[in-house]
Design an enzyme around this catalytic site. Sequence first.
Site, short mmCIF file in Angstrom:
data_model
loop_
_atom_site.label_atom_id
_atom_site.label_comp_id
_atom_site.label_asym_id
_atom_site.label_seq_id
_atom_site.Cartn_x
_atom_site.Cartn_y
_atom_site.Cartn_z
N MET A 271 -9.23 7.71 8.53
CA MET A 271 -9.63 8.04 7.16
C MET A 271 -10.73 9.09 7.15
SD MET A 271 -9.60 4.14 5.65
CE MET A 271 -10.49 3.49 7.06
N ASP B 281 0.83 -1.21 0.00
CA ASP B 281 0.00 0.00 0.00
C ASP B 281 0.86 1.26 0.00
OD1 ASP B 281 -2.37 -1.33 0.05
OD2 ASP B 281 -2.73 -1.11 2.20
N LYS C 9 -3.50 3.03 -2.32
CA LYS C 9 -4.74 3.77 -2.45
C LYS C 9 -4.65 5.02 -1.59
CE LYS C 9 -7.25 0.30 -1.14
NZ LYS C 9 -8.45 -0.48 -0.77
#
Length: 500
Positions: free
Chosen positions: A174, A37, A59
Site C-alpha cells: 500500500m 473487497d 476500498k
Amino acid sequence: MMNTGKVWLVGAGPYDEGLMTLKGADVLKKADVVVYDSLVGTGILQMMPEHAKKIDVGKKAGNHKVVQEEINRILLEEAKKGGRIVRLKGGDPFLFGRGGEELELLQENGIPFEVVPGVTSAIAVAAYAGIPVTHRDFTSSLHIITAHKKKGSSEPVDFRSLAALGDATLVFLMGIGELENICSGLMEAGMPPETPAAVLEKGTSPRQRRVVADLLTLPEKARLAAAGTPGIIIVGKVCSLAEKFHWAEDRILGGARVIITRPKAKNSELAERLCELGAEVIKLPAIQTAPVDFGDAWEMAEKRIGDYDWIVFTSDAAVDSFFSHLSRIRQDIRTLGGIRFAAIGNATRKAVESHGVLVEYMPESYNGKALGEGLSGLVQKGRRVLAFAPKGTRSDAVSVLEEKGIPCDIIEAYETLYVKGEGIEPEPDDLVVFTSASTVRGFAMAMEGRDIAGMKAVCIGEQTGREAEAHGMEIAVSKEATIDSLVDKVIEVNLQGFRE
C-alpha cells in the site's frame, strides 16, 4: 439463546484465482453472505454462490467505499441474522488486512468465527514477477512494511532502522502513493542509491507490470511508466533477478484475459486448457440448456420405430435429454433394435458412447450440413431418420437430408435459455470465445446496455462467426469445430492479432 450466524475471515490471495486456498474456496461456495473487497480477483468473485447476498465494501487508495468501522458493523449485523458469513479479503487477512480489527467486534458480541489464511501479495506478486524475496546469495531476511498509516497517525516509517538491515529484502505494501518518499527516505538513512528496487503493479493478474530500477531512478521510471495501484514496492538485491527469472508474461497466453461463454456445466475443459497456457479465464455462461418433455413426440416415434435407420444427435445436450428420457420412463435402449447412431461432432459422440452405445457415423467437419451430406449416402432406401435437436431451431442436417428425399422426424430435445450476466465488465483487450450462435446471442443479452461492437471474438464455426459479426464484433474462426482448434485460434490471435 439467539441463533446467530458464524463469520469466516477468508484470505483470497492477491488476484489469480489459482492462488485461492482449497479451504478458502470450500468455505466461499457455502456462504450465505459474502462481504468482499475490491482487490479480490474476478475469478474468485465468480466462485460466490448465486444465492448468496453480496456486499461490496471495496476500498481503493484515496477512495474508500466503506469505512472500516462500517465494515465491522456490517459483519456483526449480518451475523446476528444467522447463516454463514464470509468476509473475503485480498491477500492474507492478518497481514495489514485489518482482520484483527474486524474480529474484535465479533468477539465482543459472542459471534463465532474462523480465520482462513490467504497467500500474501508480498510473496506471490514478487514470485510472479520473477523476484525471489529471499536468496542465499543476496539476502537471508525479509521485512514487510505498510506505508499506509492508521488515520490520524503521524508516526513516520523508521527508515534508519530499515537501512541498517543491510542486504535485507524490504517489501512495502500500500505504498505506491508514497514511492518517492520511501526511496528518498531510505537513501537519506544511508542506503546506497544504486540498491536495486522495483514497483510491481496488478500482480498475478493478466495486466501485471514491473518497473525495475534502483532507489535513485525508480520514482521517475515508475512515473514515466504510469505505474499505478494496486501495487507493491520491493527494495533489495533480489530485484536484480527479475530480468533473469520473469516467467508469468512469457507463457503463450500470458497477459491474455479470455471470456468463455459456454454453459457452466461444459466450460471446464476449455477453461483448464486456457488457464494452463497462462490466460485469465472469465467464466460468463451466456446460455444454459434445459430438457424438453418429449411428450407425444416420443410416443409417435415409438409407433414407427421399425422405420428408422438412424438416430441423429446435433449436440451433447440432445444426448443427455434423450437418455434421461429413457431412464425416466424406464425404457431399455435395446428396445430400439438395430437403429444406428450418428453424432455431429466429437463431444456429442463421447456423450453417446458414455452410455455404452457406439456412434457409427460422425462427419469429418463438425457441422450440421456435413452431417446431413455424409449421412444421406448411408440411409437405407425407404427408411427414415429420427433427429434430436434444440427447440425452435431448424437443423441443417435435417434440411440436407430432406432435400435429398430422406424423410426425417424431429424431436425437440432441449431448449436454450439465456443467462443474465452479473458483475462482469469487459475490458478493451478481452477475447470472447463463442462455441455456438446461441452463446453469441446470450452474451449480447448479458451485456445489455454495454457496447460490444468492436470486441474481439474467437468463434468455433462460420455460423457462429456470422452471428458475432452481426453484433459488430471483430471475429476469428477456428479451422475445426473442436476445443483443440478453438484453443489454437485463441493462441494465434493473441500472438498475431486479428488479420484479414
